[in-house]
Design an enzyme around this catalytic site. Structure first.
Site, mmCIF file in Angstrom:
data_model
loop_
_atom_site.group_PDB
_atom_site.id
_atom_site.type_symbol
_atom_site.label_atom_id
_atom_site.label_comp_id
_atom_site.label_asym_id
_atom_site.label_seq_id
_atom_site.Cartn_x
_atom_site.Cartn_y
_atom_site.Cartn_z
ATOM 1 N N ARG A 184 32.515 -30.464 -26.298
ATOM 2 C CA ARG A 184 32.808 -30.061 -24.922
ATOM 3 C C ARG A 184 32.763 -31.259 -23.977
ATOM 4 O O ARG A 184 33.625 -31.407 -23.118
ATOM 5 C CB ARG A 184 31.818 -28.981 -24.471
ATOM 6 N N LYS A 192 37.746 -44.992 -4.093
ATOM 7 C CA LYS A 192 37.090 -43.719 -3.739
ATOM 8 C C LYS A 192 37.163 -42.774 -4.940
ATOM 9 O O LYS A 192 37.900 -41.798 -4.953
ATOM 10 C CB LYS A 192 37.750 -43.105 -2.510
ATOM 11 N N LYS A 212 39.756 -53.153 9.672
ATOM 12 C CA LYS A 212 40.211 -51.866 10.183
ATOM 13 C C LYS A 212 39.968 -51.786 11.688
ATOM 14 O O LYS A 212 39.476 -52.727 12.312
ATOM 15 C CB LYS A 212 39.511 -50.730 9.441
ATOM 16 N N GLU A 252 44.623 -53.736 8.646
ATOM 17 C CA GLU A 252 45.281 -52.432 8.769
ATOM 18 C C GLU A 252 45.989 -52.369 10.124
ATOM 19 O O GLU A 252 45.355 -52.564 11.166
ATOM 20 C CB GLU A 252 44.249 -51.319 8.668
ATOM 21 N N ASP A 284 49.615 -48.349 8.050
ATOM 22 C CA ASP A 284 48.961 -47.048 8.067
ATOM 23 C C ASP A 284 49.802 -46.029 8.833
ATOM 24 O O ASP A 284 49.967 -46.141 10.048
ATOM 25 C CB ASP A 284 47.580 -47.181 8.707
#
Length: 277
Positions: free
Chosen positions: A52, A87, A119, A149, A170
């Site tokens: 499993r 992420k 950013k 960005e 972006d």
């Protein structure tokens, strides 16, 4: 599907010396319905303990590889690289990035230390794009690339003038992204694109007025129609706030739904509810 997961399966087998697996379709290979991916031989008790866990890893990593490969095929014939994200699921970063490679994608940053991404918050803190790039260039090794960005062409031009190594576009329009690419004729920098432009219609027949509703599938239309019909009936039957989560893909349907769910109960409703409780 695209198969991925044998490295972790081998590690699982290390805990069961009386069991072994034999891959039939290797990592990165394509499997079809009814294909046999591998064989497991050994002590039945060990197989039952391990199967499993092995299946869970194989399914997850193969799904990532398969989805990656779907988008890679959409980009075939272009010089665009499909990058992954850091992420990832907790504890799964190395494995999920491996699966991306098996699907034909490319690994991006594994951690924040792999590069500098400036950013909006950083720009505000520094005072400007120019100042942010300057401070980062002074602080990091010459081997580390600095990326900014940007959300429009003015920010892009400022970043290029400041000496950035690359930019992250972006949520920019197709026309602005095209104009950004044309800047490469006179500047040496890399371009990364982000913001809903993977397999979604932003790259194909994008409707700027209703980006979430562009090329809406029939199943989406039916789901939204169901919610819009169901919410008023629910509102008439309950005296507590109503929230609708998920299901919506178009701006028009969201706008129609907001007045329905924002009808908060009156004081009388709350008293009645308290009496029932």
């Amino acid at each position: 599907c695209v198969v991925a997961g044998y490295p972790v399966l081998d590690r699982i087998c290390d805990h069961f010396p009386d069991m072994e697996i034999e891959p039939i379709i290797e990592d990165g290979g394509h499997a079809h319905p009814d294909d046999v991916l591998l064989t497991i031989t050994g002590n039945p008790a060990s197989i039952l303990k391990a199967e499993r866990t092995m299946l869970n890893f194989l399914q997850r990593l193969s799904a990532i590889a398969t989805r990656t490969n779907d988008v890679v095929k959409m980009l075939a014939g272009s010089d665009i690289r499909l990058l992954d994200t850091r992420k990832t699921a907790p504890g799964m970063r190395a494995l999920e990035k491996f699966a991306v490679r098996m699907g034909g994608g490319h690994n991006h940053r594994a951690s924040l230390s792999d590069g500098v991404l400036i950013k909006e918050n950083h720009i505000r803190a520094a005072g400007s794009i120019t100042e942010a790039v300057s401070k980062c260039k002074q602080a990091v090794s010459h081997l580390i690339r600095v990326e900014v960005e940007v959300t429009n062409l003015a920010e892009l031009d400022e970043a290029l003038a400041a000496g950035t190594d690359g930019v992250l576009l972006d949520n920019m329009s197709i026309d602005d992204m095209r104009a950004a690419c044309e800047r490469k004729d006179t500047h040496d920098f890399f371009i990364e694109v982000s913001g809903g432009n993977y397999e979604q219609p932003r790259m194909i027949n994008f409707d700027r007025k209703d980006p979430l509703g562009a090329n809406k599938r029939e199943s989406t239309k039916k789901r939204e129609a169901y919610f819009l019909d169901f919410v008023p009936k629910l509102r008439s039957a309950v005296s507590i706030p109503v929230m609708v989560t998920g299901g919506f893909r178009s701006v028009d349907a969201m706008v129609d739904a907001v007045p329905m769910v924002m009808q908060w109960p009156t004081e009388r409703d709350m008293q009645a509810s308290a009496s029932v409780i």
